[in-house]
Design a protein around this motif. Structure first.
Motif, PDB file in Angstrom:
ATOM      1  N   ALA A 216      48.276 -49.110  14.516  1.00 42.65           N
ATOM      2  CA  ALA A 216      47.624 -50.061  13.805  1.00 42.65           C
ATOM      3  C   ALA A 216      47.163 -51.250  13.940  1.00 42.65           C
ATOM      4  N   PRO A 217      46.431 -51.318  15.070  1.00 45.72           N
ATOM      5  CA  PRO A 217      45.994 -53.168  15.293  1.00 45.72           C
ATOM      6  C   PRO A 217      45.317 -54.228  14.509  1.00 45.72           C
TER       7      PRO A 217
ATOM      8  N   ASN B 214      52.501 -48.239   9.342  1.00 39.96           N
ATOM      9  CA  ASN B 214      51.468 -48.864  10.045  1.00 39.96           C
ATOM     10  C   ASN B 214      49.893 -48.939   8.308  1.00 39.96           C
ATOM     11  N   ASP B 215      50.344 -49.417   7.355  1.00 40.26           N
ATOM     12  CA  ASP B 215      49.759 -50.315   6.234  1.00 40.26           C
ATOM     13  C   ASP B 215      50.040 -51.388   6.066  1.00 40.26           C
ATOM     14  N   HIS B 216      49.359 -52.437   6.950  1.00 41.85           N
ATOM     15  CA  HIS B 216      49.951 -53.876   6.914  1.00 41.85           C
ATOM     16  C   HIS B 216      48.075 -54.803   7.542  1.00 41.85           C
ATOM     17  N   VAL B 217      48.110 -55.626   6.736  1.00 44.73           N
ATOM     18  CA  VAL B 217      46.686 -56.307   6.664  1.00 44.73           C
ATOM     19  C   VAL B 217      47.271 -57.849   6.249  1.00 44.73           C
ATOM     20  N   LEU B 218      45.984 -58.388   7.686  1.00 48.99           N
ATOM     21  CA  LEU B 218      45.981 -60.532   7.639  1.00 48.99           C
ATOM     22  C   LEU B 218      45.517 -60.523   6.385  1.00 48.99           C
ATOM     23  N   ALA B 219      45.869 -61.516   5.747  1.00 50.32           N
ATOM     24  CA  ALA B 219      45.447 -62.941   4.353  1.00 50.32           C
ATOM     25  C   ALA B 219      44.536 -63.440   5.244  1.00 50.32           C
ATOM     26  N   PRO B 220      43.052 -64.257   4.235  1.00 49.61           N
ATOM     27  CA  PRO B 220      42.288 -65.057   5.148  1.00 49.61           C
ATOM     28  C   PRO B 220      42.368 -65.963   5.596  1.00 49.61           C
ATOM     29  N   ASP B 221      43.845 -66.428   4.987  1.00 49.63           N
ATOM     30  CA  ASP B 221      44.008 -67.433   5.785  1.00 49.63           C
ATOM     31  C   ASP B 221      44.410 -67.694   6.894  1.00 49.63           C
ATOM     32  N   GLY B 222      44.764 -66.359   7.984  1.00 51.53           N
ATOM     33  CA  GLY B 222      45.075 -66.451   8.961  1.00 51.53           C
ATOM     34  C   GLY B 222      46.637 -66.460   9.657  1.00 51.53           C
ATOM     35  N   GLU B 223      47.517 -67.267   8.312  1.00 49.94           N
ATOM     36  CA  GLU B 223      48.458 -67.264   8.331  1.00 49.94           C
ATOM     37  C   GLU B 223      49.738 -65.757   7.878  1.00 49.94           C
ATOM     38  N   THR B 224      49.076 -65.440   6.682  1.00 51.28           N
ATOM     39  CA  THR B 224      50.093 -64.463   6.049  1.00 51.28           C
ATOM     40  C   THR B 224      49.515 -63.022   5.957  1.00 51.28           C
TER      41      THR B 224
ATOM     42  N   GLY C  56      47.917 -43.636  13.496  1.00 56.01           N
ATOM     43  CA  GLY C  56      48.395 -44.591  14.350  1.00 56.01           C
ATOM     44  C   GLY C  56      47.151 -45.822  14.589  1.00 56.01           C
ATOM     45  N   THR C  57      46.160 -45.045  15.038  1.00 56.84           N
ATOM     46  CA  THR C  57      45.044 -45.001  15.883  1.00 56.84           C
ATOM     47  C   THR C  57      44.210 -45.756  15.085  1.00 56.84           C
ATOM     48  N   LEU C  58      43.850 -46.173  13.788  1.00 55.74           N
ATOM     49  CA  LEU C  58      42.555 -47.224  13.567  1.00 55.74           C
ATOM     50  C   LEU C  58      42.945 -47.445  12.347  1.00 55.74           C
ATOM     51  N   ASN C  59      44.114 -47.503  11.614  1.00 51.26           N
ATOM     52  CA  ASN C  59      44.597 -47.192   9.707  1.00 51.26           C
ATOM     53  C   ASN C  59      43.795 -48.598   9.439  1.00 51.26           C
ATOM     54  N   VAL C  60      44.310 -49.255  10.383  1.00 53.16           N
ATOM     55  CA  VAL C  60      43.406 -51.242   9.926  1.00 53.16           C
ATOM     56  C   VAL C  60      42.669 -51.591   9.929  1.00 53.16           C
ATOM     57  N   ASN C  61      42.183 -52.245   9.465  1.00 57.87           N
ATOM     58  CA  ASN C  61      41.119 -53.122  10.595  1.00 57.87           C
ATOM     59  C   ASN C  61      41.161 -53.715  11.368  1.00 57.87           C
ATOM     60  N   SER C  62      40.777 -53.793  12.869  1.00 56.67           N
ATOM     61  CA  SER C  62      41.193 -53.579  13.822  1.00 56.67           C
ATOM     62  C   SER C  62      39.815 -54.884  15.228  1.00 56.67           C
ATOM     63  N   TRP C  63      38.855 -55.194  14.250  1.00 56.62           N
ATOM     64  CA  TRP C  63      37.951 -56.648  14.552  1.00 56.62           C
ATOM     65  C   TRP C  63      38.667 -57.726  15.059  1.00 56.62           C
TER      66      TRP C  63
END
Length: 296
Positions: free
Chosen positions: A34-35, A75-85, A266-273
């Motif tokens: 999940a990248p 594998n459920d993890h997502v970055l915050a818009p601030d790029g730090e969280t 695991g292949t693409l569970n979260v946004n990887s763009w």
């Protein structure tokens, strides 16, 4: 916690809008999943062995993100818009918030009797979208839920009686994109859908005979990726013949490119763009030596 099978490889690929794909990293020692792509474009953030990892896009170097105070993550993890969280789901069924440079984390979900599987953060960083499993009973369908990212009461979003998964905010914050079984009476037949963030406008994006999971929009909103499982698949299992599909968001019926591979879970569970919307990452798990990914 998933581990690689004997003789299996974990391959992290980067693909482009033109259909090209490049193998960034390969290992037979750790099963990465999940990248997410970091906001500065320098690294991919993945989970593996219950931990969080940073994979340098330029060098292919892998380093653990030293989080403390959190159980093993999934594998459920997502970055915050601030790029730090980063917001993370752990195997205790709760959602946590931590820093991408490591350190102590904070639990933000309450003991409400449900399991919480994170998938989306609103563009302003104020809200989370997740799947709730009532009473931890996986025989019950997952429900689309939203909550403040700082913690607080959760709100259910009605998307029909079928199991849903992968709710993710559109780049403008107006929509939630996800997959759901509500359009079919056949158990497991997940299809792509969206609903406005205010709970109106529920609609199917693509009607297909395949089982389609995890729609992810590019930051500019022009393209999307998803994972296509064979018809008859139940859930999103691992080690299946699947395809990563790239489509324009104005025509979900016409793929721009597909990448067949062995994977699924695991292949693409979260946004990887990537932040510039030109590339995205995915993970394959072949049972053979690394070869160039198939493209079509």
């Amino acid at each position: 916690m998933r581990t690689l099978l004997p003789g299996q490889q974990c391959q992290v690929w980067i693909a482009s809008l033109t259909g090209e794909s490049t193998l960034l990293f390969s290992t037979d020692r750790i099963l990465l999943e999940a990248p997410n792509w970091s906001l500065d474009g320098s690294s991919l953030i993945l989970n593996g062995d219950g931990k969080l990892w940073s994979l340098n896009v330029a060098s292919g170097g892998l380093a653990e993100v030293p989080l403390t105070g959190i159980p093993e993550i999934n594998n459920d993890h997502v970055l915050a818009p601030d790029g730090e969280t980063i917001f993370l789901s752990a195997n205790d069924g709760h959602i946590y918030r931590g820093a991408l440079n490591g350190g102590a984390v904070q639990r933000i979900t309450s003991d409400d009797g449900s399991l919480h599987f994170l998938h989306g953060v609103s563009p302003d960083g104020k809200d989370l979208a997740y799947v709730g499993i009532e009473a931890g009973d996986f025989t019950r369908p997952g429900r689309l839920m939203t909550m403040p990212s700082a913690g607080g009461a959760a709100t259910g979003v009605d998307v029909g009686p079928g199991h849903c998964d992968g709710p993710e905010y559109s780049p403008d914050g107006k929509w939630l994109y996800f997959n759901t079984e509500s359009f079919s009476t056949t158990h497991g037949h997940a299809q792509l859908a969206r609903i406005r963030a205010d709970g109106t406008g529920f609609e199917q994006l693509l009607e297909s005979r395949t089982v389609d999971w995890f729609p992810h929009l590019s930051p500019d909103g022009r393209c999307a990726t998803y994972v296509r499982f064979p018809g008859g698949t139940e859930g999103h299992p691992a080690d299946r013949p699947v395809a990563v599909v790239l489509v324009p968001t104005d025509d979900w019926t016409t793929p721009l490119h597909t990448w067949p591979l062995s994977g699924g879970q695991g292949t693409l569970n979260v946004n990887s763009w990537s932040p510039d919307s030109t590339r995205f990452a995915f993970v394959a798990y072949p049972l053979a030596s690394p070869t160039e990914a198939d493209t079509a």
